[in-house]
Design a protein around this motif. Structure first.
Motif, PDB file in Angstrom:
ATOM      1  N   VAL A  47      -6.664  37.854 -26.267  1.00 13.39           N
ATOM      2  CA  VAL A  47      -6.703  36.427 -26.602  1.00 13.39           C
ATOM      3  C   VAL A  47      -8.085  35.847 -26.330  1.00 13.39           C
ATOM      4  O   VAL A  47      -8.623  35.074 -27.138  1.00 13.39           O
ATOM      5  N   PHE A  81      -6.320  25.544 -26.142  1.00 13.57           N
ATOM      6  CA  PHE A  81      -6.185  26.695 -25.252  1.00 13.57           C
ATOM      7  C   PHE A  81      -5.781  26.230 -23.857  1.00 13.57           C
ATOM      8  O   PHE A  81      -6.438  25.376 -23.266  1.00 13.57           O
ATOM      9  N   VAL A 155      -3.012  28.368 -28.027  1.00 16.69           N
ATOM     10  CA  VAL A 155      -3.046  29.630 -27.301  1.00 16.69           C
ATOM     11  C   VAL A 155      -2.699  29.312 -25.850  1.00 16.69           C
ATOM     12  O   VAL A 155      -3.472  28.643 -25.150  1.00 16.69           O
ATOM     13  N   ASP A 157      -1.732  30.805 -22.180  1.00 14.04           N
ATOM     14  CA  ASP A 157      -1.711  31.970 -21.287  1.00 14.04           C
ATOM     15  C   ASP A 157      -0.873  31.611 -20.067  1.00 14.04           C
ATOM     16  O   ASP A 157      -1.345  30.921 -19.158  1.00 14.04           O
ATOM     17  N   ILE A 185       0.284  31.222 -29.967  1.00 13.60           N
ATOM     18  CA  ILE A 185       0.370  32.496 -29.252  1.00 13.60           C
ATOM     19  C   ILE A 185       0.694  32.170 -27.806  1.00 13.60           C
ATOM     20  O   ILE A 185      -0.043  31.433 -27.145  1.00 13.60           O
TER      21      ILE A 185
END
Length: 217
Positions: A47, A81, A155, A157, A185
């Motif tokens: 990523v 992000f 994105v 995480d 994602i």
């Protein structure tokens, strides 16, 4: 039409150890992906390579048709992000939101509104430095910024790692309420929490994709 993200034979080593081992993937607009696998599988490295944080040793990545290293500013303009570990930003919340507004055009009020929906009162903490917030408060604000920007690609995480169960519920409700088409994602160990939000599952191990399958929504 070109894929949103195209990865061809991506290879990356750290101190001689392969972390990405010849990964080839294509991600289309509108796909919402759970990226799974044990710690050290290469998920975060993959990523971060998409975001231009790392140079590949071999292979190439294109995000929206652009090179995430050479065209990083343009690529990141369309991506929200949320890192697993928030950056040690020394700006106060008020200064941070002013910076976000000036650099991305995202109205300060839009971020505050999203934060309120995550049960975070930004105005109460406006003069406090970001790095002095609790882990959960930092994560809530980063989520609010990403959602307020109405990014084409999110994105995340481990986005809920620092959140309590109530905040996790609020986060997933916000995603369910988004009123535009987006791609996402999610690097996660909590696949069950993403039920109804994802349409593809990718499982990584030892720097390789070992499972990649659609999920009915």
């Amino acid at each position: 039409m070109s894929p949103l993200i195209e990865i061809r034979n991506a290879r990356k080593k750290f101190m001689g150890t392969p972390v990405l081992d010849g990964i080839t993937l294509s991600i289309e607009a509108g796909e919402r992906i759970a990226m799974l696998g044990p710690n050290g599988a290469g998920k975060t490295t993959l990523v971060r390579s998409m975001l231009g944080f790392y140079h590949l040793d071999e292979g190439e990545i294109r995000v929206m048709g652009k090179d995430p290293i050479r065209d990083r500013v343009e690529v990141l303009r369309h991506i929200g992000f949320i890192p697993q570990l928030p950056p040690p930003v020394k700006l106060s919340l008020d200064e941070l939101l002013m910076y976000i507004e000036r650099s991305t055009g995202t109205p300060k009020g839009a971020v505050i509104a999203q934060a309120e929906r995550m049960a975070l009162d930004v105005k109460q903490h406006a003069s406090k430095p970001f790095f002095k917030l609790s882990g959960g408060m930092k994560q809530k604000l980063l989520i609010a910024i990403a959602l307020a920007r109405r990014s084409r690609l999110f994105v995340f995480d481990e986005p809920t790692a620092s959140l309590d169960p109530k905040a996790r519920e609020l986060f997933y409700r916000l995603l369910s309420d988004l009123d535009y088409d987006y791609s996402a994602i999610y690097i996660t160990h909590r696949l069950e929490e993403l039920e109804g939000l994802i349409n593809r599952k990718i499982y990584m191990e030892l720097g390789k994709v070992v499972e990649d399958e659609p999920i009915a929504t």
